[in-house]
Write a protein that holds these residues in place. Sequence first.
Motif, PDB file in Angstrom:
ATOM      1  N   ASP A 140       0.962  -1.174   0.044  1.00  0.00           N
ATOM      2  CA  ASP A 140      -0.066   0.083  -0.173  1.00  0.00           C
ATOM      3  C   ASP A 140       0.885   1.347  -0.019  1.00  0.00           C
ATOM      4  N   LEU A 141       2.216   1.013   0.137  1.00  0.00           N
ATOM      5  CA  LEU A 141       2.737   2.268   0.158  1.00  0.00           C
ATOM      6  C   LEU A 141       4.164   2.285  -0.812  1.00  0.00           C
ATOM      7  N   PHE A 142       4.565   1.162  -1.349  1.00  0.00           N
ATOM      8  CA  PHE A 142       5.533   0.932  -2.396  1.00  0.00           C
ATOM      9  C   PHE A 142       5.350  -0.009  -3.625  1.00  0.00           C
ATOM     10  N   ARG A 143       5.668   0.261  -4.663  1.00  0.00           N
ATOM     11  CA  ARG A 143       5.415  -0.589  -5.894  1.00  0.00           C
ATOM     12  C   ARG A 143       6.812  -0.609  -6.644  1.00  0.00           C
ATOM     13  N   PHE A 144       6.983  -1.619  -7.609  1.00  0.00           N
ATOM     14  CA  PHE A 144       8.071  -1.673  -8.674  1.00  0.00           C
ATOM     15  C   PHE A 144       7.048  -1.622  -9.748  1.00  0.00           C
ATOM     16  N   GLY A 145       7.176  -0.738 -10.840  1.00  0.00           N
ATOM     17  CA  GLY A 145       6.551  -0.821 -12.132  1.00  0.00           C
ATOM     18  C   GLY A 145       7.441  -1.603 -13.031  1.00  0.00           C
ATOM     19  N   ALA A 146       7.219  -2.866 -13.151  1.00  0.00           N
ATOM     20  CA  ALA A 146       8.065  -3.745 -14.064  1.00  0.00           C
ATOM     21  C   ALA A 146       7.382  -4.675 -14.917  1.00  0.00           C
ATOM     22  N   SER A 147       8.193  -5.225 -15.699  1.00  0.00           N
ATOM     23  CA  SER A 147       7.776  -6.423 -16.740  1.00  0.00           C
ATOM     24  C   SER A 147       8.714  -7.409 -16.544  1.00  0.00           C
ATOM     25  N   SER A 148      10.167  -7.166 -16.699  1.00  0.00           N
ATOM     26  CA  SER A 148      10.965  -8.340 -16.813  1.00  0.00           C
ATOM     27  C   SER A 148      11.700  -8.630 -15.314  1.00  0.00           C
ATOM     28  N   LEU A 149      11.211  -7.958 -14.637  1.00  0.00           N
ATOM     29  CA  LEU A 149      11.965  -7.932 -13.177  1.00  0.00           C
ATOM     30  C   LEU A 149      11.519  -9.435 -12.525  1.00  0.00           C
ATOM     31  N   LEU A 150      10.389  -9.726 -12.664  1.00  0.00           N
ATOM     32  CA  LEU A 150      10.232 -11.036 -12.096  1.00  0.00           C
ATOM     33  C   LEU A 150      10.855 -12.224 -12.661  1.00  0.00           C
ATOM     34  N   ASN A 151      11.322 -12.245 -14.033  1.00  0.00           N
ATOM     35  CA  ASN A 151      11.852 -13.200 -14.506  1.00  0.00           C
ATOM     36  C   ASN A 151      13.415 -13.248 -13.813  1.00  0.00           C
ATOM     37  N   ASP A 152      13.961 -12.158 -13.590  1.00  0.00           N
ATOM     38  CA  ASP A 152      15.388 -12.327 -12.898  1.00  0.00           C
ATOM     39  C   ASP A 152      15.001 -12.644 -11.484  1.00  0.00           C
ATOM     40  N   ILE A 153      14.289 -12.358 -10.893  1.00  0.00           N
ATOM     41  CA  ILE A 153      13.800 -12.736  -9.306  1.00  0.00           C
ATOM     42  C   ILE A 153      13.749 -14.131  -9.252  1.00  0.00           C
ATOM     43  N   GLU A 154      12.989 -14.855 -10.311  1.00  0.00           N
ATOM     44  CA  GLU A 154      12.659 -16.215 -10.125  1.00  0.00           C
ATOM     45  C   GLU A 154      14.047 -17.040 -10.380  1.00  0.00           C
ATOM     46  N   ARG A 155      14.866 -16.340 -11.472  1.00  0.00           N
ATOM     47  CA  ARG A 155      16.540 -16.955 -11.641  1.00  0.00           C
ATOM     48  C   ARG A 155      17.210 -17.107 -10.334  1.00  0.00           C
ATOM     49  N   GLN A 156      17.053 -15.938  -9.765  1.00  0.00           N
ATOM     50  CA  GLN A 156      18.018 -15.787  -8.237  1.00  0.00           C
ATOM     51  C   GLN A 156      17.476 -16.704  -7.369  1.00  0.00           C
ATOM     52  N   LEU A 157      16.224 -16.791  -7.325  1.00  0.00           N
ATOM     53  CA  LEU A 157      15.697 -17.849  -6.312  1.00  0.00           C
ATOM     54  C   LEU A 157      15.890 -19.270  -6.626  1.00  0.00           C
ATOM     55  N   GLU A 158      15.856 -19.591  -7.990  1.00  0.00           N
ATOM     56  CA  GLU A 158      16.250 -20.768  -8.329  1.00  0.00           C
ATOM     57  C   GLU A 158      17.668 -21.071  -8.014  1.00  0.00           C
ATOM     58  N   HIS A 159      18.567 -20.210  -8.120  1.00  0.00           N
ATOM     59  CA  HIS A 159      19.879 -20.289  -7.816  1.00  0.00           C
ATOM     60  C   HIS A 159      20.111 -20.588  -6.242  1.00  0.00           C
TER      61      HIS A 159
END
Length: 342
Positions: free
Chosen positions: A308-327
């Motif tokens: 309710d107080l912070f957002r990222f406006g993003a399209s490809s960010l989720l892709n890299d977050i998922e890759r980092q979590l897999e690592h």
Amino acid sequence: MSASTSNPTSAKVHTLPVAGAQATNSLLRNPGTKLDLGWLEEVRNVNRSALEKRAATLVKRRSIKGENQAAWLLRALSLMDLTTLNSNDTDERVRRLCAKAINPLRRDLVEKLKLADMQIRPAAVCVYHPFLSVASNTLEGSGVHIAAVSTAFPHGLAPLSTRLDEIRASVGAGADEIDVVIRRGLVLGAHWQELYEEVSQFREACGDAHLKVILGTGDLASLRNVMIASMVAMMAGADFIKTSTGKESVNATLPVGLVMCRAIRNYEERTGFKIGFKPAGGISTAKAALEWLILIKEELGRRWLEPDLFRFGASSLLNDIERQLEHHVTGHYSASYRHAIV
């Protein structure tokens, strides 16, 4: 799972609950206030070199590793406005984006991270007006918000009546958040009264839908203009202030974010109302997301690390977050196509 950042020169540790935990105090919506030119004069002096030094050193003094990093990345995921704003958008593309918002992580990662009992999803999906019905139907019951870009995005140069009608149409079509753009020329010409009146009318047209005001900071020429435009937007009733459309040549930068955070802090100190912040454009890596989270926690505090107080406006960010979590769970990086969003 918890997250922490540590200062190499201090024993103090900052902890962050995993995504999914809710803020304990309710948020009062900003009603706006009258335009105060004297207040604008007070905040107009912005020291660029000091801000740039602060932004550069802030992220270098923090280190987030291991499980703490995984928890912070899950938090970043929960703060995303998953976005598609392309000329080639289609109903099917938006439908796939919404499906990814409902299930943002592969099932094997959810199991390995022991997240099966937690519902971690992006905060919202952001689309153009013609795709609101598709988004609404696909996201029904998911808890993911629906945001629409409006007011002749990305330039904001249509007649005011047209821009207001567009907001009302998007709210009527199911958007509960509206991302509007200001006319940058009003800032460059220091037409603060006209800017205030336009944003006030945007707020009225939104009704109960939350208003996110995009400043287009890459077009504003100076950090002083960013500061004053931020203050005017908040005085006019903005629920969030947002850096960019993602279409400018320069989008979200940490010095700009620092200026906007300090404007938010100034506004809260003066009025008691907390305003949200949304950096957008060019934030495509997990590393960049962590830098923004550190900046927000340092400048505004833990309460701002909620949707309710912070957002990222993003399209490809989720892709890299998922890759980092897999690592994190396997020790290996996978190819990007294994984490395709649409």
